[in-house]
Design a protein around this motif. Structure first.
Motif, PDB file in Angstrom:
ATOM      1  N   VAL A  10       1.687  -2.624  -6.912  1.00  0.00           N
ATOM      2  CA  VAL A  10       1.916  -1.380  -6.190  1.00  0.00           C
ATOM      3  C   VAL A  10       2.174  -1.658  -4.704  1.00  0.00           C
ATOM      4  CG1 VAL A  10       0.893   0.823  -5.511  1.00  0.00           C
ATOM      5  CG2 VAL A  10       0.550  -0.032  -7.824  1.00  0.00           C
ATOM      6  N   LYS A  11       1.462  -2.628  -4.126  1.00  0.00           N
ATOM      7  CA  LYS A  11       1.662  -2.954  -2.718  1.00  0.00           C
ATOM      8  C   LYS A  11       3.047  -3.546  -2.478  1.00  0.00           C
ATOM      9  CE  LYS A  11      -1.768  -4.826  -0.387  1.00  0.00           C
ATOM     10  NZ  LYS A  11      -2.897  -5.711  -0.051  1.00  0.00           N
ATOM     11  N   LYS A  12       3.578  -4.262  -3.490  1.00  0.00           N
ATOM     12  CA  LYS A  12       4.938  -4.795  -3.366  1.00  0.00           C
ATOM     13  C   LYS A  12       5.969  -3.679  -3.258  1.00  0.00           C
ATOM     14  CE  LYS A  12       4.540  -9.312  -5.654  1.00  0.00           C
ATOM     15  NZ  LYS A  12       4.961 -10.115  -6.820  1.00  0.00           N
ATOM     16  N   MET A  13       5.609  -2.498  -3.762  1.00  0.00           N
ATOM     17  CA  MET A  13       6.521  -1.347  -3.710  1.00  0.00           C
ATOM     18  C   MET A  13       6.499  -0.662  -2.348  1.00  0.00           C
ATOM     19  SD  MET A  13       7.981  -1.276  -6.652  1.00  0.00           S
ATOM     20  CE  MET A  13       7.744  -1.957  -8.301  1.00  0.00           C
ATOM     21  N   GLY A  14       5.679  -1.162  -1.446  1.00  0.00           N
ATOM     22  CA  GLY A  14       5.701  -0.631  -0.089  1.00  0.00           C
ATOM     23  C   GLY A  14       4.549   0.264   0.299  1.00  0.00           C
ATOM     24  N   LEU A  15       3.542   0.384  -0.549  1.00  0.00           N
ATOM     25  CA  LEU A  15       2.389   1.220  -0.211  1.00  0.00           C
ATOM     26  C   LEU A  15       1.348   0.408   0.553  1.00  0.00           C
ATOM     27  CD1 LEU A  15       1.787   3.333  -3.460  1.00  0.00           C
ATOM     28  CD2 LEU A  15       3.228   3.846  -1.492  1.00  0.00           C
ATOM     29  N   SER A  16       0.570   1.115   1.381  1.00  0.00           N
ATOM     30  CA  SER A  16      -0.506   0.458   2.107  1.00  0.00           C
ATOM     31  C   SER A  16      -1.665   0.173   1.153  1.00  0.00           C
ATOM     32  CB  SER A  16      -0.986   1.343   3.258  1.00  0.00           C
ATOM     33  OG  SER A  16      -1.629   2.506   2.734  1.00  0.00           O
ATOM     34  N   GLU A  17      -2.669  -0.546   1.643  1.00  0.00           N
ATOM     35  CA  GLU A  17      -3.845  -0.880   0.830  1.00  0.00           C
ATOM     36  C   GLU A  17      -4.521   0.380   0.304  1.00  0.00           C
ATOM     37  OE1 GLU A  17      -6.819  -3.744  -0.617  1.00  0.00           O
ATOM     38  OE2 GLU A  17      -4.891  -4.099   0.379  1.00  0.00           O
ATOM     39  N   ASN A  18      -4.821   1.340   1.187  1.00  0.00           N
ATOM     40  CA  ASN A  18      -5.509   2.572   0.777  1.00  0.00           C
ATOM     41  C   ASN A  18      -4.635   3.428  -0.128  1.00  0.00           C
ATOM     42  OD1 ASN A  18      -7.788   1.854   2.166  1.00  0.00           O
ATOM     43  ND2 ASN A  18      -7.438   3.223   3.910  1.00  0.00           N
ATOM     44  N   GLU A  19      -3.345   3.516   0.206  1.00  0.00           N
ATOM     45  CA  GLU A  19      -2.419   4.280  -0.641  1.00  0.00           C
ATOM     46  C   GLU A  19      -2.354   3.693  -2.043  1.00  0.00           C
ATOM     47  OE1 GLU A  19       0.770   5.770   2.785  1.00  0.00           O
ATOM     48  OE2 GLU A  19       1.173   4.004   1.566  1.00  0.00           O
ATOM     49  N   SER A  20      -2.293   2.377  -2.117  1.00  0.00           N
ATOM     50  CA  SER A  20      -2.215   1.699  -3.413  1.00  0.00           C
ATOM     51  C   SER A  20      -3.462   1.950  -4.247  1.00  0.00           C
ATOM     52  CB  SER A  20      -2.033   0.190  -3.212  1.00  0.00           C
ATOM     53  OG  SER A  20      -0.859  -0.084  -2.506  1.00  0.00           O
ATOM     54  N   LYS A  21      -4.641   1.849  -3.642  1.00  0.00           N
ATOM     55  CA  LYS A  21      -5.901   2.065  -4.367  1.00  0.00           C
ATOM     56  C   LYS A  21      -6.028   3.504  -4.839  1.00  0.00           C
ATOM     57  CE  LYS A  21      -8.605  -1.639  -2.232  1.00  0.00           C
ATOM     58  NZ  LYS A  21      -9.766  -1.992  -1.390  1.00  0.00           N
TER      59      LYS A  21
END
Length: 308
Positions: A10-21
């Motif tokens: 998910v982080k590879k898709m451009g989301l931040s750490e908190n957004e991904s979690k």
């Protein structure tokens, strides 16, 4: 507990750490409140509010109606589409910046003309050694070689030995192209003597490369075990040459370019002496070559050799 593998995806898709979690937490349930997301992810509530708000803006989650504020995750395909859209937008901006920069450089044509005028004006202010150039950069040497080939009208004579400035296929192709143009368009005579490597492995590679690129109708070639220097003479007027370091006894990439008729004439005499001593290099019809001193025939097609 957030799956580490999924988090990386998910982080590879451009989301931040908190957004991904938060996004991954929402995928684990039909719907979740902010408090539930905070409990699953271990993120403080204020940060969960901020992350879920950004997910809503990005279209990666939806807010569900009801008394308690709950959220549900959007299809992961949307996440991929958003990531690709961001990459395309970034690429578009980069191309626009590139085109803007290119146009700025192109628009400097008048300014470059002024610099050229200054350059040409000062060529007449010659000093005692202005006919000698010292070239230390391989790109600089390569460009000077191309320029001299383009200016040649009668002949190009050369001693060829390592280290080679044409260390890349692009440079090698560029040098071959200007020499071919000199021969075909202006009838320039091309003669070269190549030094044979002493190492057997390098020798095989050397002859294969020489065989692959040799055009007997364009260039006359001879070979010998040892040459005194790297040198190219253009029209008995200009010499481009490299000398061995006299202290360390190793080849140097630094070259000297001298526009001096007497020097060129003297070095041409030396070239003719070595030309008489060097061995002929014959190209056969089936693209094989023959080395008289070794008595061997090697094929360009398959690299086999025989004692015929």
């Amino acid at each position: 507990m957030i799956n580490v593998k999924h988090l990386k995806i998910v982080k590879k898709m451009g989301l931040s750490e908190n957004e991904s979690k938060c996004y991954l937490a929402l995928m684990e349930r039909q719907s979740l409140s902010v408090a539930e997301i905070a409990k699953l992810t271990g993120i403080a509530r204020p940060n969960v509010y901020e992350a879920t708000e950004r997910l809503l803006i990005k279209g990666l989650s939806v807010e569900l109606p009801g008394k308690a504020k709950c959220f549900s995750a959007s299809d992961p395909k949307i996440l991929q589409e958003k990531a690709l859209a961001n990459i395309n937008e970034t690429r578009k901006v980069e191309l626009e910046n590139f085109e803007k920069k290119r146009k700025e450089i192109v628009d400097l044509s008048d300014e470059i003309s002024e610099l050229n005028a200054l350059y040409n004006q000062n060529r007449g202010n010659s000093g005692p050694l202005d006919y000698i150039e010292i070239l230390k950069n391989p790109d600089q040497i390569h460009r000077r070689f191309l320029q001299l080939c383009n200016e040649s009208q009668k002949e190009i004579l050369g001693f060829s030995k390592p280290p080679y400035v044409a260390s890349t296929s692009e440079r090698e192709a560029g040098q071959g192209s200007v020499q071919a143009e000199a021969y075909h368009e202006r009838g320039v005579s091309l003669r070269s003597i190549y030094e044979i490597p002493s190492d057997e492995v390098e020798k095989e590679s050397f002859f294969k490369r020489l065989c692959d690129g040799y055009e007997p109708e364009k260039e006359q070639i001879k070979i010998m075990d040892k040459l005194p220097m790297k040198m190219i003479i253009f029209d008995e007027e200009t010499v481009l040459f490299t000398l061995e370091d006299p202290v360390q006894g190793i080849p140097s990439i630094t070259s000297l370019c001298a526009k001096h008729h007497a020097l060129a004439e003297g070095l041409k005499t030396m070239f003719e002496v070595y030309w008489g001593l060097a061995s002929d290099y014959f190209m056969l019809k089936d693209r094989e070559y023959y080395m008289p001193e070794l008595g061997k025939i090697r094929s360009k097609k398959n690299g086999r050799k025989s004692d015929d």
